[in-house]
Design a protein around this motif. Structure first.
Motif, short mmCIF file in Angstrom:
data_model
loop_
_atom_site.label_atom_id
_atom_site.label_comp_id
_atom_site.label_asym_id
_atom_site.label_seq_id
_atom_site.Cartn_x
_atom_site.Cartn_y
_atom_site.Cartn_z
N LEU A 1 36.40 45.08 30.89
CA LEU A 1 36.28 43.67 30.07
C LEU A 1 36.24 42.09 30.99
O LEU A 1 35.38 41.70 31.91
CB LEU A 1 36.27 43.21 28.83
N PHE A 2 37.90 42.25 31.74
CA PHE A 2 38.23 41.57 32.19
C PHE A 2 37.87 41.30 33.40
O PHE A 2 38.21 40.67 34.11
CB PHE A 2 39.62 41.13 31.19
N ASN A 3 37.95 42.72 34.29
CA ASN A 3 38.87 42.30 35.24
C ASN A 3 37.70 42.17 36.81
O ASN A 3 37.52 41.29 37.32
CB ASN A 3 38.99 44.59 36.44
N LYS A 4 35.72 42.18 35.81
CA LYS A 4 34.87 41.84 37.04
C LYS A 4 34.88 40.29 36.56
O LYS A 4 34.30 39.88 37.76
CB LYS A 4 33.93 42.43 35.84
N PHE A 5 35.56 39.94 35.88
CA PHE A 5 35.35 38.19 35.66
C PHE A 5 36.67 37.52 36.42
O PHE A 5 36.24 36.52 36.73
CB PHE A 5 35.50 37.99 34.19
N TRP A 6 37.81 38.11 36.81
CA TRP A 6 38.84 38.37 37.46
C TRP A 6 38.35 38.04 38.52
O TRP A 6 38.64 36.82 39.26
CB TRP A 6 40.03 38.85 36.59
N PHE A 7 37.75 39.17 39.52
CA PHE A 7 37.21 38.65 40.28
C PHE A 7 35.89 37.87 40.33
O PHE A 7 35.95 37.44 41.93
CB PHE A 7 35.93 40.24 40.52
N ASN A 8 35.24 37.81 39.89
CA ASN A 8 34.00 36.47 40.04
C ASN A 8 35.12 35.46 39.84
O ASN A 8 34.70 34.42 40.72
CB ASN A 8 33.56 36.49 39.06
#
Ligand SMILES: [Zn+2]
Length: 304
Positions: A277-284
């Protein structure tokens, strides 16, 4: 893996023998080229041993879950560099369990093709998804060409990156794009953690890129034109760095041990649901249009 090692005494990027040793991790020596700055593992397994390692051994639950998480980030990188993917064909090199190609299933690509050495991972992808898959680049037809070629966390495993990138360039259409994502061994977190930077895994990661050497791989050895940079630092590495700082270098990061690495395939992949859930938000949130972060991605184009 350690029983049959070659001793590489010249730089795989610029071929000079003007190199010096900069580290020795559990018996694996690494060198840096005095001419071009490329860092590479000097003690590498033979080509047949490397092939055997990836064909028969490079698969486990930990790899699978990690790839599923990374596919979400790679999907975002793809969309940034390829804003209009409709009707384009893609070749994903190192396609693993096939999660990244599967994420691209509904965006109108004309063809999704993967190359994966691992027999187990390829079998999984073949059973689960409808991608076209090959075990090796030479299995493909010589005149097969693609609009987009992606290599996510592949180039650091390749002993001869120049020959490899030239072979892939051959399969790129005019106006086609190649996207390469790899670790940045000159990033701030790599420099701060030193030998404890967990990406020094010399039996797997044998070509250590920096922004300069990654760009020169394209500009000095192909006719492709660089047009885009993205980078970010994964939160997991910030956590390592924080622990390293607060314990004054006693903890944080990992010092390479071949035995521990060989046994680590049984280690669980922690916090899978959170990371998914979190890693793509962190990337963005963290991504930047430069190559300063720990994960760096470049895009280069062929002429029309
Ligand atoms: Zn060199």
């Amino acid at each position: 893996m350690t029983d049959q090692l070659l001793d590489r005494t010249s730089c795989p990027l610029c071929m000079t023998s003007d190199v010096r040793q900069f580290s020795n991790l559990d018996g694996f020596r690494s060198s840096i080229c005095n001419a071009c700055g490329f860092m590479f593992v000097r003690d590498v397994a033979t080509a047949s041993k490397l092939n055997e390692f990836y064909e028969n051994g490079y698969c486990n639950e930990r790899q699978k879950l990690g790839q599923k998480v990374n596919a979400t980030v790679n999907g975002n990188v793809f969309r940034r560099f390829i804003p209009s993917p409709e009707s384009k064909s893609i070749l994903d090199v190192g396609s693993g369990y096939g999660f990244f190609l599967d994420l691209l299933r509904d965006i109108g690509l004309s063809r999704r093709v993967g190359i994966e050495l691992s027999n187990h991972e390829r079998r999984y992808a073949r059973t689960q998804f409808d991608h076209e898959l090959y075990g090796n680049i030479i299995e493909m037809s010589d005149d097969d060409r693609f609009d987009v070629i992606t290599l996510f966390e592949v180039i650091e495993h390749i002993p001869d990156p120049v020959a490899f990138i030239k072979a892939l360039r051959h399969h790129l259409k005019p106006d086609g794009t190649i996207i390469i994502g790899t670790d940045n061994f000159a990033s701030s977190v790599a420099r701060k953690l030193g030998d404890r930077f967990p990406k020094w895994i010399p039996h797997e990661h044998i070509s250590y890129f920096t922004p300069e050497t990654l760009c020169s791989l394209i500009t000095s050895h192909t006719d492709l034109e660089l047009f885009g940079n993205i980078s970010f630092t994964p939160w997991e590495l910030y956590a390592h760095q924080m622990l390293y700082i607060v314990t004054m270098g006693r903890l944080g990061g990992i010092i390479y041990s071949n035995n521990e690495q060989m046994a680590s395939s049984n280690r669980p992949y922690r916090n899978f649901a959170l990371r998914l859930l979190f890693n793509k938000f962190w990337f963005n949130f963290m991504k930047d249009d430069n190559l300063e972060g720990e994960m760096m991605y470049i895009a280069a184009k062929a002429q029309k």
